[in-house]
Write a protein that holds these residues in place. Structure first.
Motif, PDB file in Angstrom:
ATOM      1  N   VAL A  26      -6.986 -29.245 -56.630  1.00  0.00           N
ATOM      2  CA  VAL A  26      -7.412 -28.621 -57.897  1.00  0.00           C
ATOM      3  C   VAL A  26      -6.769 -27.452 -58.638  1.00  0.00           C
ATOM      4  CG1 VAL A  26      -9.868 -27.599 -59.105  1.00  0.00           C
ATOM      5  CG2 VAL A  26      -9.636 -28.840 -57.120  1.00  0.00           C
ATOM      6  N   ALA A  79      -8.337 -24.114 -59.837  1.00  0.00           N
ATOM      7  CA  ALA A  79      -8.737 -23.312 -58.460  1.00  0.00           C
ATOM      8  C   ALA A  79      -8.531 -22.000 -59.203  1.00  0.00           C
ATOM      9  CB  ALA A  79      -8.419 -23.248 -57.451  1.00  0.00           C
ATOM     10  N   GLU A 132      -7.053 -17.749 -54.492  1.00  0.00           N
ATOM     11  CA  GLU A 132      -7.082 -17.600 -53.538  1.00  0.00           C
ATOM     12  C   GLU A 132      -5.864 -17.229 -51.831  1.00  0.00           C
ATOM     13  OE1 GLU A 132     -10.433 -20.508 -52.019  1.00  0.00           O
ATOM     14  OE2 GLU A 132     -10.466 -21.098 -53.268  1.00  0.00           O
ATOM     15  N   ARG A 188      -1.705 -25.082 -53.162  1.00  0.00           N
ATOM     16  CA  ARG A 188      -3.117 -25.381 -52.628  1.00  0.00           C
ATOM     17  C   ARG A 188      -3.224 -27.038 -52.698  1.00  0.00           C
ATOM     18  NH1 ARG A 188      -5.583 -21.874 -57.513  1.00  0.00           N
ATOM     19  NH2 ARG A 188      -4.154 -19.786 -56.880  1.00  0.00           N
ATOM     20  N   VAL A 191     -13.380 -32.337 -55.927  1.00  0.00           N
ATOM     21  CA  VAL A 191     -12.730 -31.521 -55.643  1.00  0.00           C
ATOM     22  C   VAL A 191     -13.974 -30.354 -55.226  1.00  0.00           C
ATOM     23  CG1 VAL A 191     -13.398 -29.526 -57.192  1.00  0.00           C
ATOM     24  CG2 VAL A 191     -12.336 -31.793 -58.316  1.00  0.00           C
ATOM     25  N   ASP A 192     -15.735 -30.715 -54.739  1.00  0.00           N
ATOM     26  CA  ASP A 192     -16.154 -30.165 -53.988  1.00  0.00           C
ATOM     27  C   ASP A 192     -15.097 -30.200 -52.604  1.00  0.00           C
ATOM     28  OD1 ASP A 192     -17.324 -29.606 -56.166  1.00  0.00           O
ATOM     29  OD2 ASP A 192     -18.763 -30.929 -55.398  1.00  0.00           O
ATOM     30  N   TRP A 235     -12.524 -30.651 -52.183  1.00  0.00           N
ATOM     31  CA  TRP A 235     -11.486 -29.853 -51.648  1.00  0.00           C
ATOM     32  C   TRP A 235     -11.439 -28.529 -50.846  1.00  0.00           C
ATOM     33  CZ3 TRP A 235      -9.816 -26.074 -54.276  1.00  0.00           C
ATOM     34  CH2 TRP A 235      -8.796 -25.498 -54.652  1.00  0.00           C
ATOM     35  N   ARG A 236     -12.754 -27.438 -52.158  1.00  0.00           N
ATOM     36  CA  ARG A 236     -12.829 -26.914 -52.095  1.00  0.00           C
ATOM     37  C   ARG A 236     -13.919 -26.182 -50.749  1.00  0.00           C
ATOM     38  NH1 ARG A 236     -12.889 -24.512 -56.843  1.00  0.00           N
ATOM     39  NH2 ARG A 236     -13.280 -25.743 -58.557  1.00  0.00           N
ATOM     40  N   LYS A 273      -8.557 -24.228 -45.116  1.00  0.00           N
ATOM     41  CA  LYS A 273      -7.668 -23.626 -45.587  1.00  0.00           C
ATOM     42  C   LYS A 273      -6.752 -23.393 -44.323  1.00  0.00           C
ATOM     43  CE  LYS A 273      -9.498 -20.678 -49.196  1.00  0.00           C
ATOM     44  NZ  LYS A 273     -11.284 -20.910 -48.593  1.00  0.00           N
TER      45      LYS A 273
END
Length: 139
Positions: A42, A45, A48, A56, A116-117, A119-120, A124
């Motif tokens: 993204v 983003a 983070e 990312r 996108v959601d 991915w969020r 991680k």
């Protein structure tokens, strides 16, 4: 075996078209599992902790037999269920969300928003522990 070649060609065509269709989400596909793994980045983003993943990038989907599959059992299942149905990615495999062909249309924002959601919420990567050097053998 002509059917197998047709399915491979359909998967390849879908893998090639995704990067163009889903901008501003940066998509990269990689041949894997007899299909293609779909990685998303993204672009807008927020910062983070990406110590172990500075690009990312996160795996969000798989392309197999000409279909796009999203992972199941996430907090987004209700939304994904509106554009996809549960189906195995391969015979005997676990069910994943198979996206309807109508929602692979580049004009549709629904798939882009879901990726996108996903991915969020995708975990991680954890930083790797540094390796301890081996002790030299004594002779």
């Amino acid at each position: 075996m002509a059917g197998d070649e047709a399915l491979k060609a359909a998967s390849r065509a879908l893998a090639v078209s995704l990067p163009e269709d889903l901008l501003p989400v940066d998509i990269r596909t990689r041949a894997m599992f007899g299909g293609y793994m779909v990685y998303a980045t993204v672009l807008d983003a927020p910062d983070e902790d990406f110590v172990s993943n500075p690009d990312r990038e996160r795996g969000v989907a798989v392309i197999n037999d000409g279909h796009l599959f999203l992972k199941q059992k996430s907090e987004l299942d209700d939304r994904v269920g509106e554009i996809a149905e549960l189906a195995p990615m391969y015979p005997g495999g676990a069910n994943m969300w198979r996206v309807d062909a109508a929602h692979l249309d580049p004009v549709s924002d629904v798939l882009r928003e879901l990726i996108v959601d996903m991915w969020r919420i995708e975990p991680k990567k954890k930083p790797r522990k540094p390796r301890t050097p081996r002790k030299p053998r004594e002779k």
